[in-house]
Design a protein around this motif. Sequence first.
Motif, short mmCIF file in Angstrom:
data_model
loop_
_atom_site.label_atom_id
_atom_site.label_comp_id
_atom_site.label_asym_id
_atom_site.label_seq_id
_atom_site.Cartn_x
_atom_site.Cartn_y
_atom_site.Cartn_z
N THR A 285 34.11 53.01 30.67
CA THR A 285 34.63 52.02 31.71
C THR A 285 33.59 51.26 32.58
O THR A 285 33.86 50.22 32.78
CB THR A 285 35.67 52.78 32.79
N ASP A 286 32.46 52.17 32.81
CA ASP A 286 31.35 51.69 33.64
C ASP A 286 30.65 50.57 32.85
O ASP A 286 30.26 49.62 33.48
CB ASP A 286 30.87 52.91 34.20
N SER A 287 30.71 50.56 31.55
CA SER A 287 29.86 49.55 30.87
C SER A 287 30.70 48.49 30.16
O SER A 287 30.02 47.57 29.88
CB SER A 287 28.87 50.39 29.80
N PHE A 288 31.96 48.50 30.37
CA PHE A 288 32.84 47.72 29.91
C PHE A 288 32.72 46.13 30.40
O PHE A 288 32.69 46.02 31.59
CB PHE A 288 34.32 47.97 29.76
N ALA A 289 32.19 45.32 29.50
CA ALA A 289 32.34 43.77 30.00
C ALA A 289 31.46 43.69 31.20
O ALA A 289 31.55 43.00 32.11
CB ALA A 289 33.62 43.35 30.17
N LYS A 290 30.23 44.33 31.09
CA LYS A 290 29.43 44.67 32.28
C LYS A 290 28.74 43.10 32.55
O LYS A 290 28.25 43.11 33.58
CB LYS A 290 28.38 45.59 32.15
N ASN A 291 28.63 42.30 31.71
CA ASN A 291 28.11 40.89 32.02
C ASN A 291 29.14 39.91 32.37
O ASN A 291 28.70 38.70 32.43
CB ASN A 291 27.18 40.54 30.85
N ALA A 292 30.28 40.37 32.40
CA ALA A 292 31.46 39.27 32.74
C ALA A 292 32.17 39.61 33.88
O ALA A 292 32.40 40.71 34.35
CB ALA A 292 32.22 39.29 31.26
N LYS A 293 32.72 38.61 34.37
CA LYS A 293 33.81 38.70 35.42
C LYS A 293 35.42 38.82 34.49
O LYS A 293 35.57 38.39 33.50
CB LYS A 293 34.06 37.32 36.24
N LYS A 306 44.32 49.08 37.83
CA LYS A 306 44.62 50.43 37.81
C LYS A 306 43.86 51.23 36.96
O LYS A 306 43.14 52.21 37.22
CB LYS A 306 46.18 50.38 36.83
N ASN A 307 43.38 50.43 35.74
CA ASN A 307 42.26 51.37 34.98
C ASN A 307 40.74 50.71 35.08
O ASN A 307 39.88 51.50 34.62
CB ASN A 307 42.75 51.33 33.35
N ILE A 308 40.73 49.52 35.44
CA ILE A 308 39.23 48.82 35.56
C ILE A 308 39.57 47.71 36.64
O ILE A 308 40.36 47.19 36.72
CB ILE A 308 38.80 48.31 34.30
N PRO A 309 38.47 47.63 37.64
CA PRO A 309 38.54 46.57 38.72
C PRO A 309 38.35 45.24 38.22
O PRO A 309 37.54 45.20 37.08
CB PRO A 309 37.22 47.17 39.60
N VAL A 310 39.30 44.19 38.48
CA VAL A 310 39.06 43.04 37.85
C VAL A 310 38.69 42.03 39.31
O VAL A 310 38.69 42.41 40.19
CB VAL A 310 40.34 42.51 37.25
N PHE A 311 37.91 40.87 38.62
CA PHE A 311 37.31 39.99 39.46
C PHE A 311 38.64 39.17 40.10
O PHE A 311 38.90 38.78 41.49
CB PHE A 311 36.55 39.28 38.98
N ALA A 312 39.41 38.66 38.96
CA ALA A 312 40.64 37.94 39.81
C ALA A 312 41.86 38.19 38.69
O ALA A 312 41.85 38.76 37.63
CB ALA A 312 40.27 36.50 39.42
N SER A 313 43.29 38.04 39.24
CA SER A 313 44.31 38.17 38.60
C SER A 313 45.45 37.36 38.91
O SER A 313 45.28 36.74 39.97
CB SER A 313 44.81 39.73 38.91
N VAL A 314 46.38 37.22 38.02
CA VAL A 314 47.66 36.67 38.29
C VAL A 314 48.83 37.54 37.53
O VAL A 314 48.89 38.08 36.66
CB VAL A 314 47.61 35.32 37.43
N ALA A 315 49.78 37.89 38.44
CA ALA A 315 50.80 38.76 38.14
C ALA A 315 51.98 37.69 37.71
O ALA A 315 52.48 37.00 38.82
CB ALA A 315 51.34 39.51 39.43
#
Length: 562
Positions: A285-293, A306-315
């Motif tokens: 998890t800590d290294s996943f998409a480390k260069n991306a939002k 829930k499983n990884i913090p995201v920069f932005a979201s739409v529900a």
Amino acid sequence: MKMTGAQVVVNCLIEQGVDTVFGFPGGAVLNIYDALYEYQSRIRHILTCHEQGAAHAADGYARSTGRTGVVIATSGPGATNLVTGIATAYMDSVPMVAITGNVNVGLLGRDSFQEVDITGITAPVTKHNFIVKHAEELAPTLRRAFAIANSDRPGPVLIDIPKDITAAQIDYTPETPKPDVETNTPLPDLGEALDLLTQSQRPFIFAGGGAVASGACDTLAAFAEKIDAPVALSLMGLGSFLPESPRFTGMLGMHGSKASSYAVENCDLFIALGTRFSDRVLCHTDSFAKNAKILQIDIDPAEINKNIPVFASVAGDLGTILTALLRQLPDRISHTEWMKNVQAIKANYPIDRPLDGDTMPYAVLSTLHDLAPDAIVTTEVGQHQMWAGQYFHFTRPRHFLTSGGLGTMGFGLGAAIGAQVAHPGEHVINVAGDGSFFMNLNELATAVTYDLPVIELIMNNGVLGMVHQWQQFFYKEHYSHSVLDRQTDLSALARAFGALPFTIARPADIRPVLSESLQSGRPCVINCLIDPGENVLPMVPAGKPVGDPILSLEKGGGNETH
């Protein structure tokens, strides 16, 4: 009009458009089965060999059609035998209604014969469940169960009905199911998502089962074209994006492609569409998409962050959100250099064939695709499941049915039966390992009884393949209880059940055996002999970054290269 509770159950099923139910009778549901006899011209019942097989069949019916699957079981062990099938549907967001019988209301809580608190047992693995203790609540509860199973994020609902409720005389007024009503709920704010999409120079799309569930496959393709981005899929998302597209990079995660791992490591915007970020996708998890939002779009707000913090979201519903984004995005977005780099990696590490030369699993599955490209393929769980995802190029949604979340060995044959019942004119093939096959082979009798031309394709390597592979890679080749010493003659077993037996022992057998089985129109068992040293590659070791997969390994040894 007056009728019994059991007749109300069946009439409510008819109201909901149910044409097929799967199940196994017993004392607590005899009234319901008597009503099924009365209405047999309107509802078909498929009698499986085991309640778990019935649950998987209802699941396969639902996954392949998008309609709600229905399963019926008696109280006690009949109900508990459904639990694995219900949990399988729950993890993969499959609409299902499970109807169980129970002892009379007055006997509940007294440890009566074949009594079990099935609502308590299934509470963690159902979207909702009910026990009906008053006869007048029966019809409203059934109608509500179907509405819940199909609304928002789909899932299984259980209704437990004591036997005296099904015997009671009650008033029943037919109702026409209300169509999905547009609530005119305003779209969520898309401003932040639009800003991210227009500013990104290296966007990467990862789509999951939500793309299939929402019917958003065409919209996904238009969205990828609009933002000029590569696309990877989860195992559950296969079929939602054309594999022949130059944008397609294969699967992502533990057994994803090198092209997908490159894209996730180098993108500046990771766009997650209808996917829950399973640990098998994230890997580390800590290294996943480390260069991306990370931008996440999902119908279930509980999945966001829930499983990884995201920069932005739409529900919201994926199809609705993507359609709105398409309307508001600029006409011309180009990422030529980014696409060129991704496609170069894809050319060097092809996603549609093994990285270390032709193998028997590849030869079999690619030939099967040549012969039956539109087949519905179900799988058990293990190496064969991953090979099917990698080598059979799914071009249509709802044609790859697999237990992605729970990982249920024993799922595939029941699911194939349900899919074949729903699609009598289509080829349905269950790709199994020999370990999984022995968990549910009893359902061959169901396929033969109902003359369902399901093909059971067994990748027989004599081992519990994925366990054996892990022991080879990470446990110093200590093959503790993963080598199967079955003495079963699979051809004799197939004949005993009434199925046609076939064997693939060498490459020359592949095309003629597959052709004959596909043309037979009968249930078939194909014993495909493969080397136990065949492995699923690429593979990201547990806890390692998704961008650091094992790409090759000497068969039978532990020498790995990255």
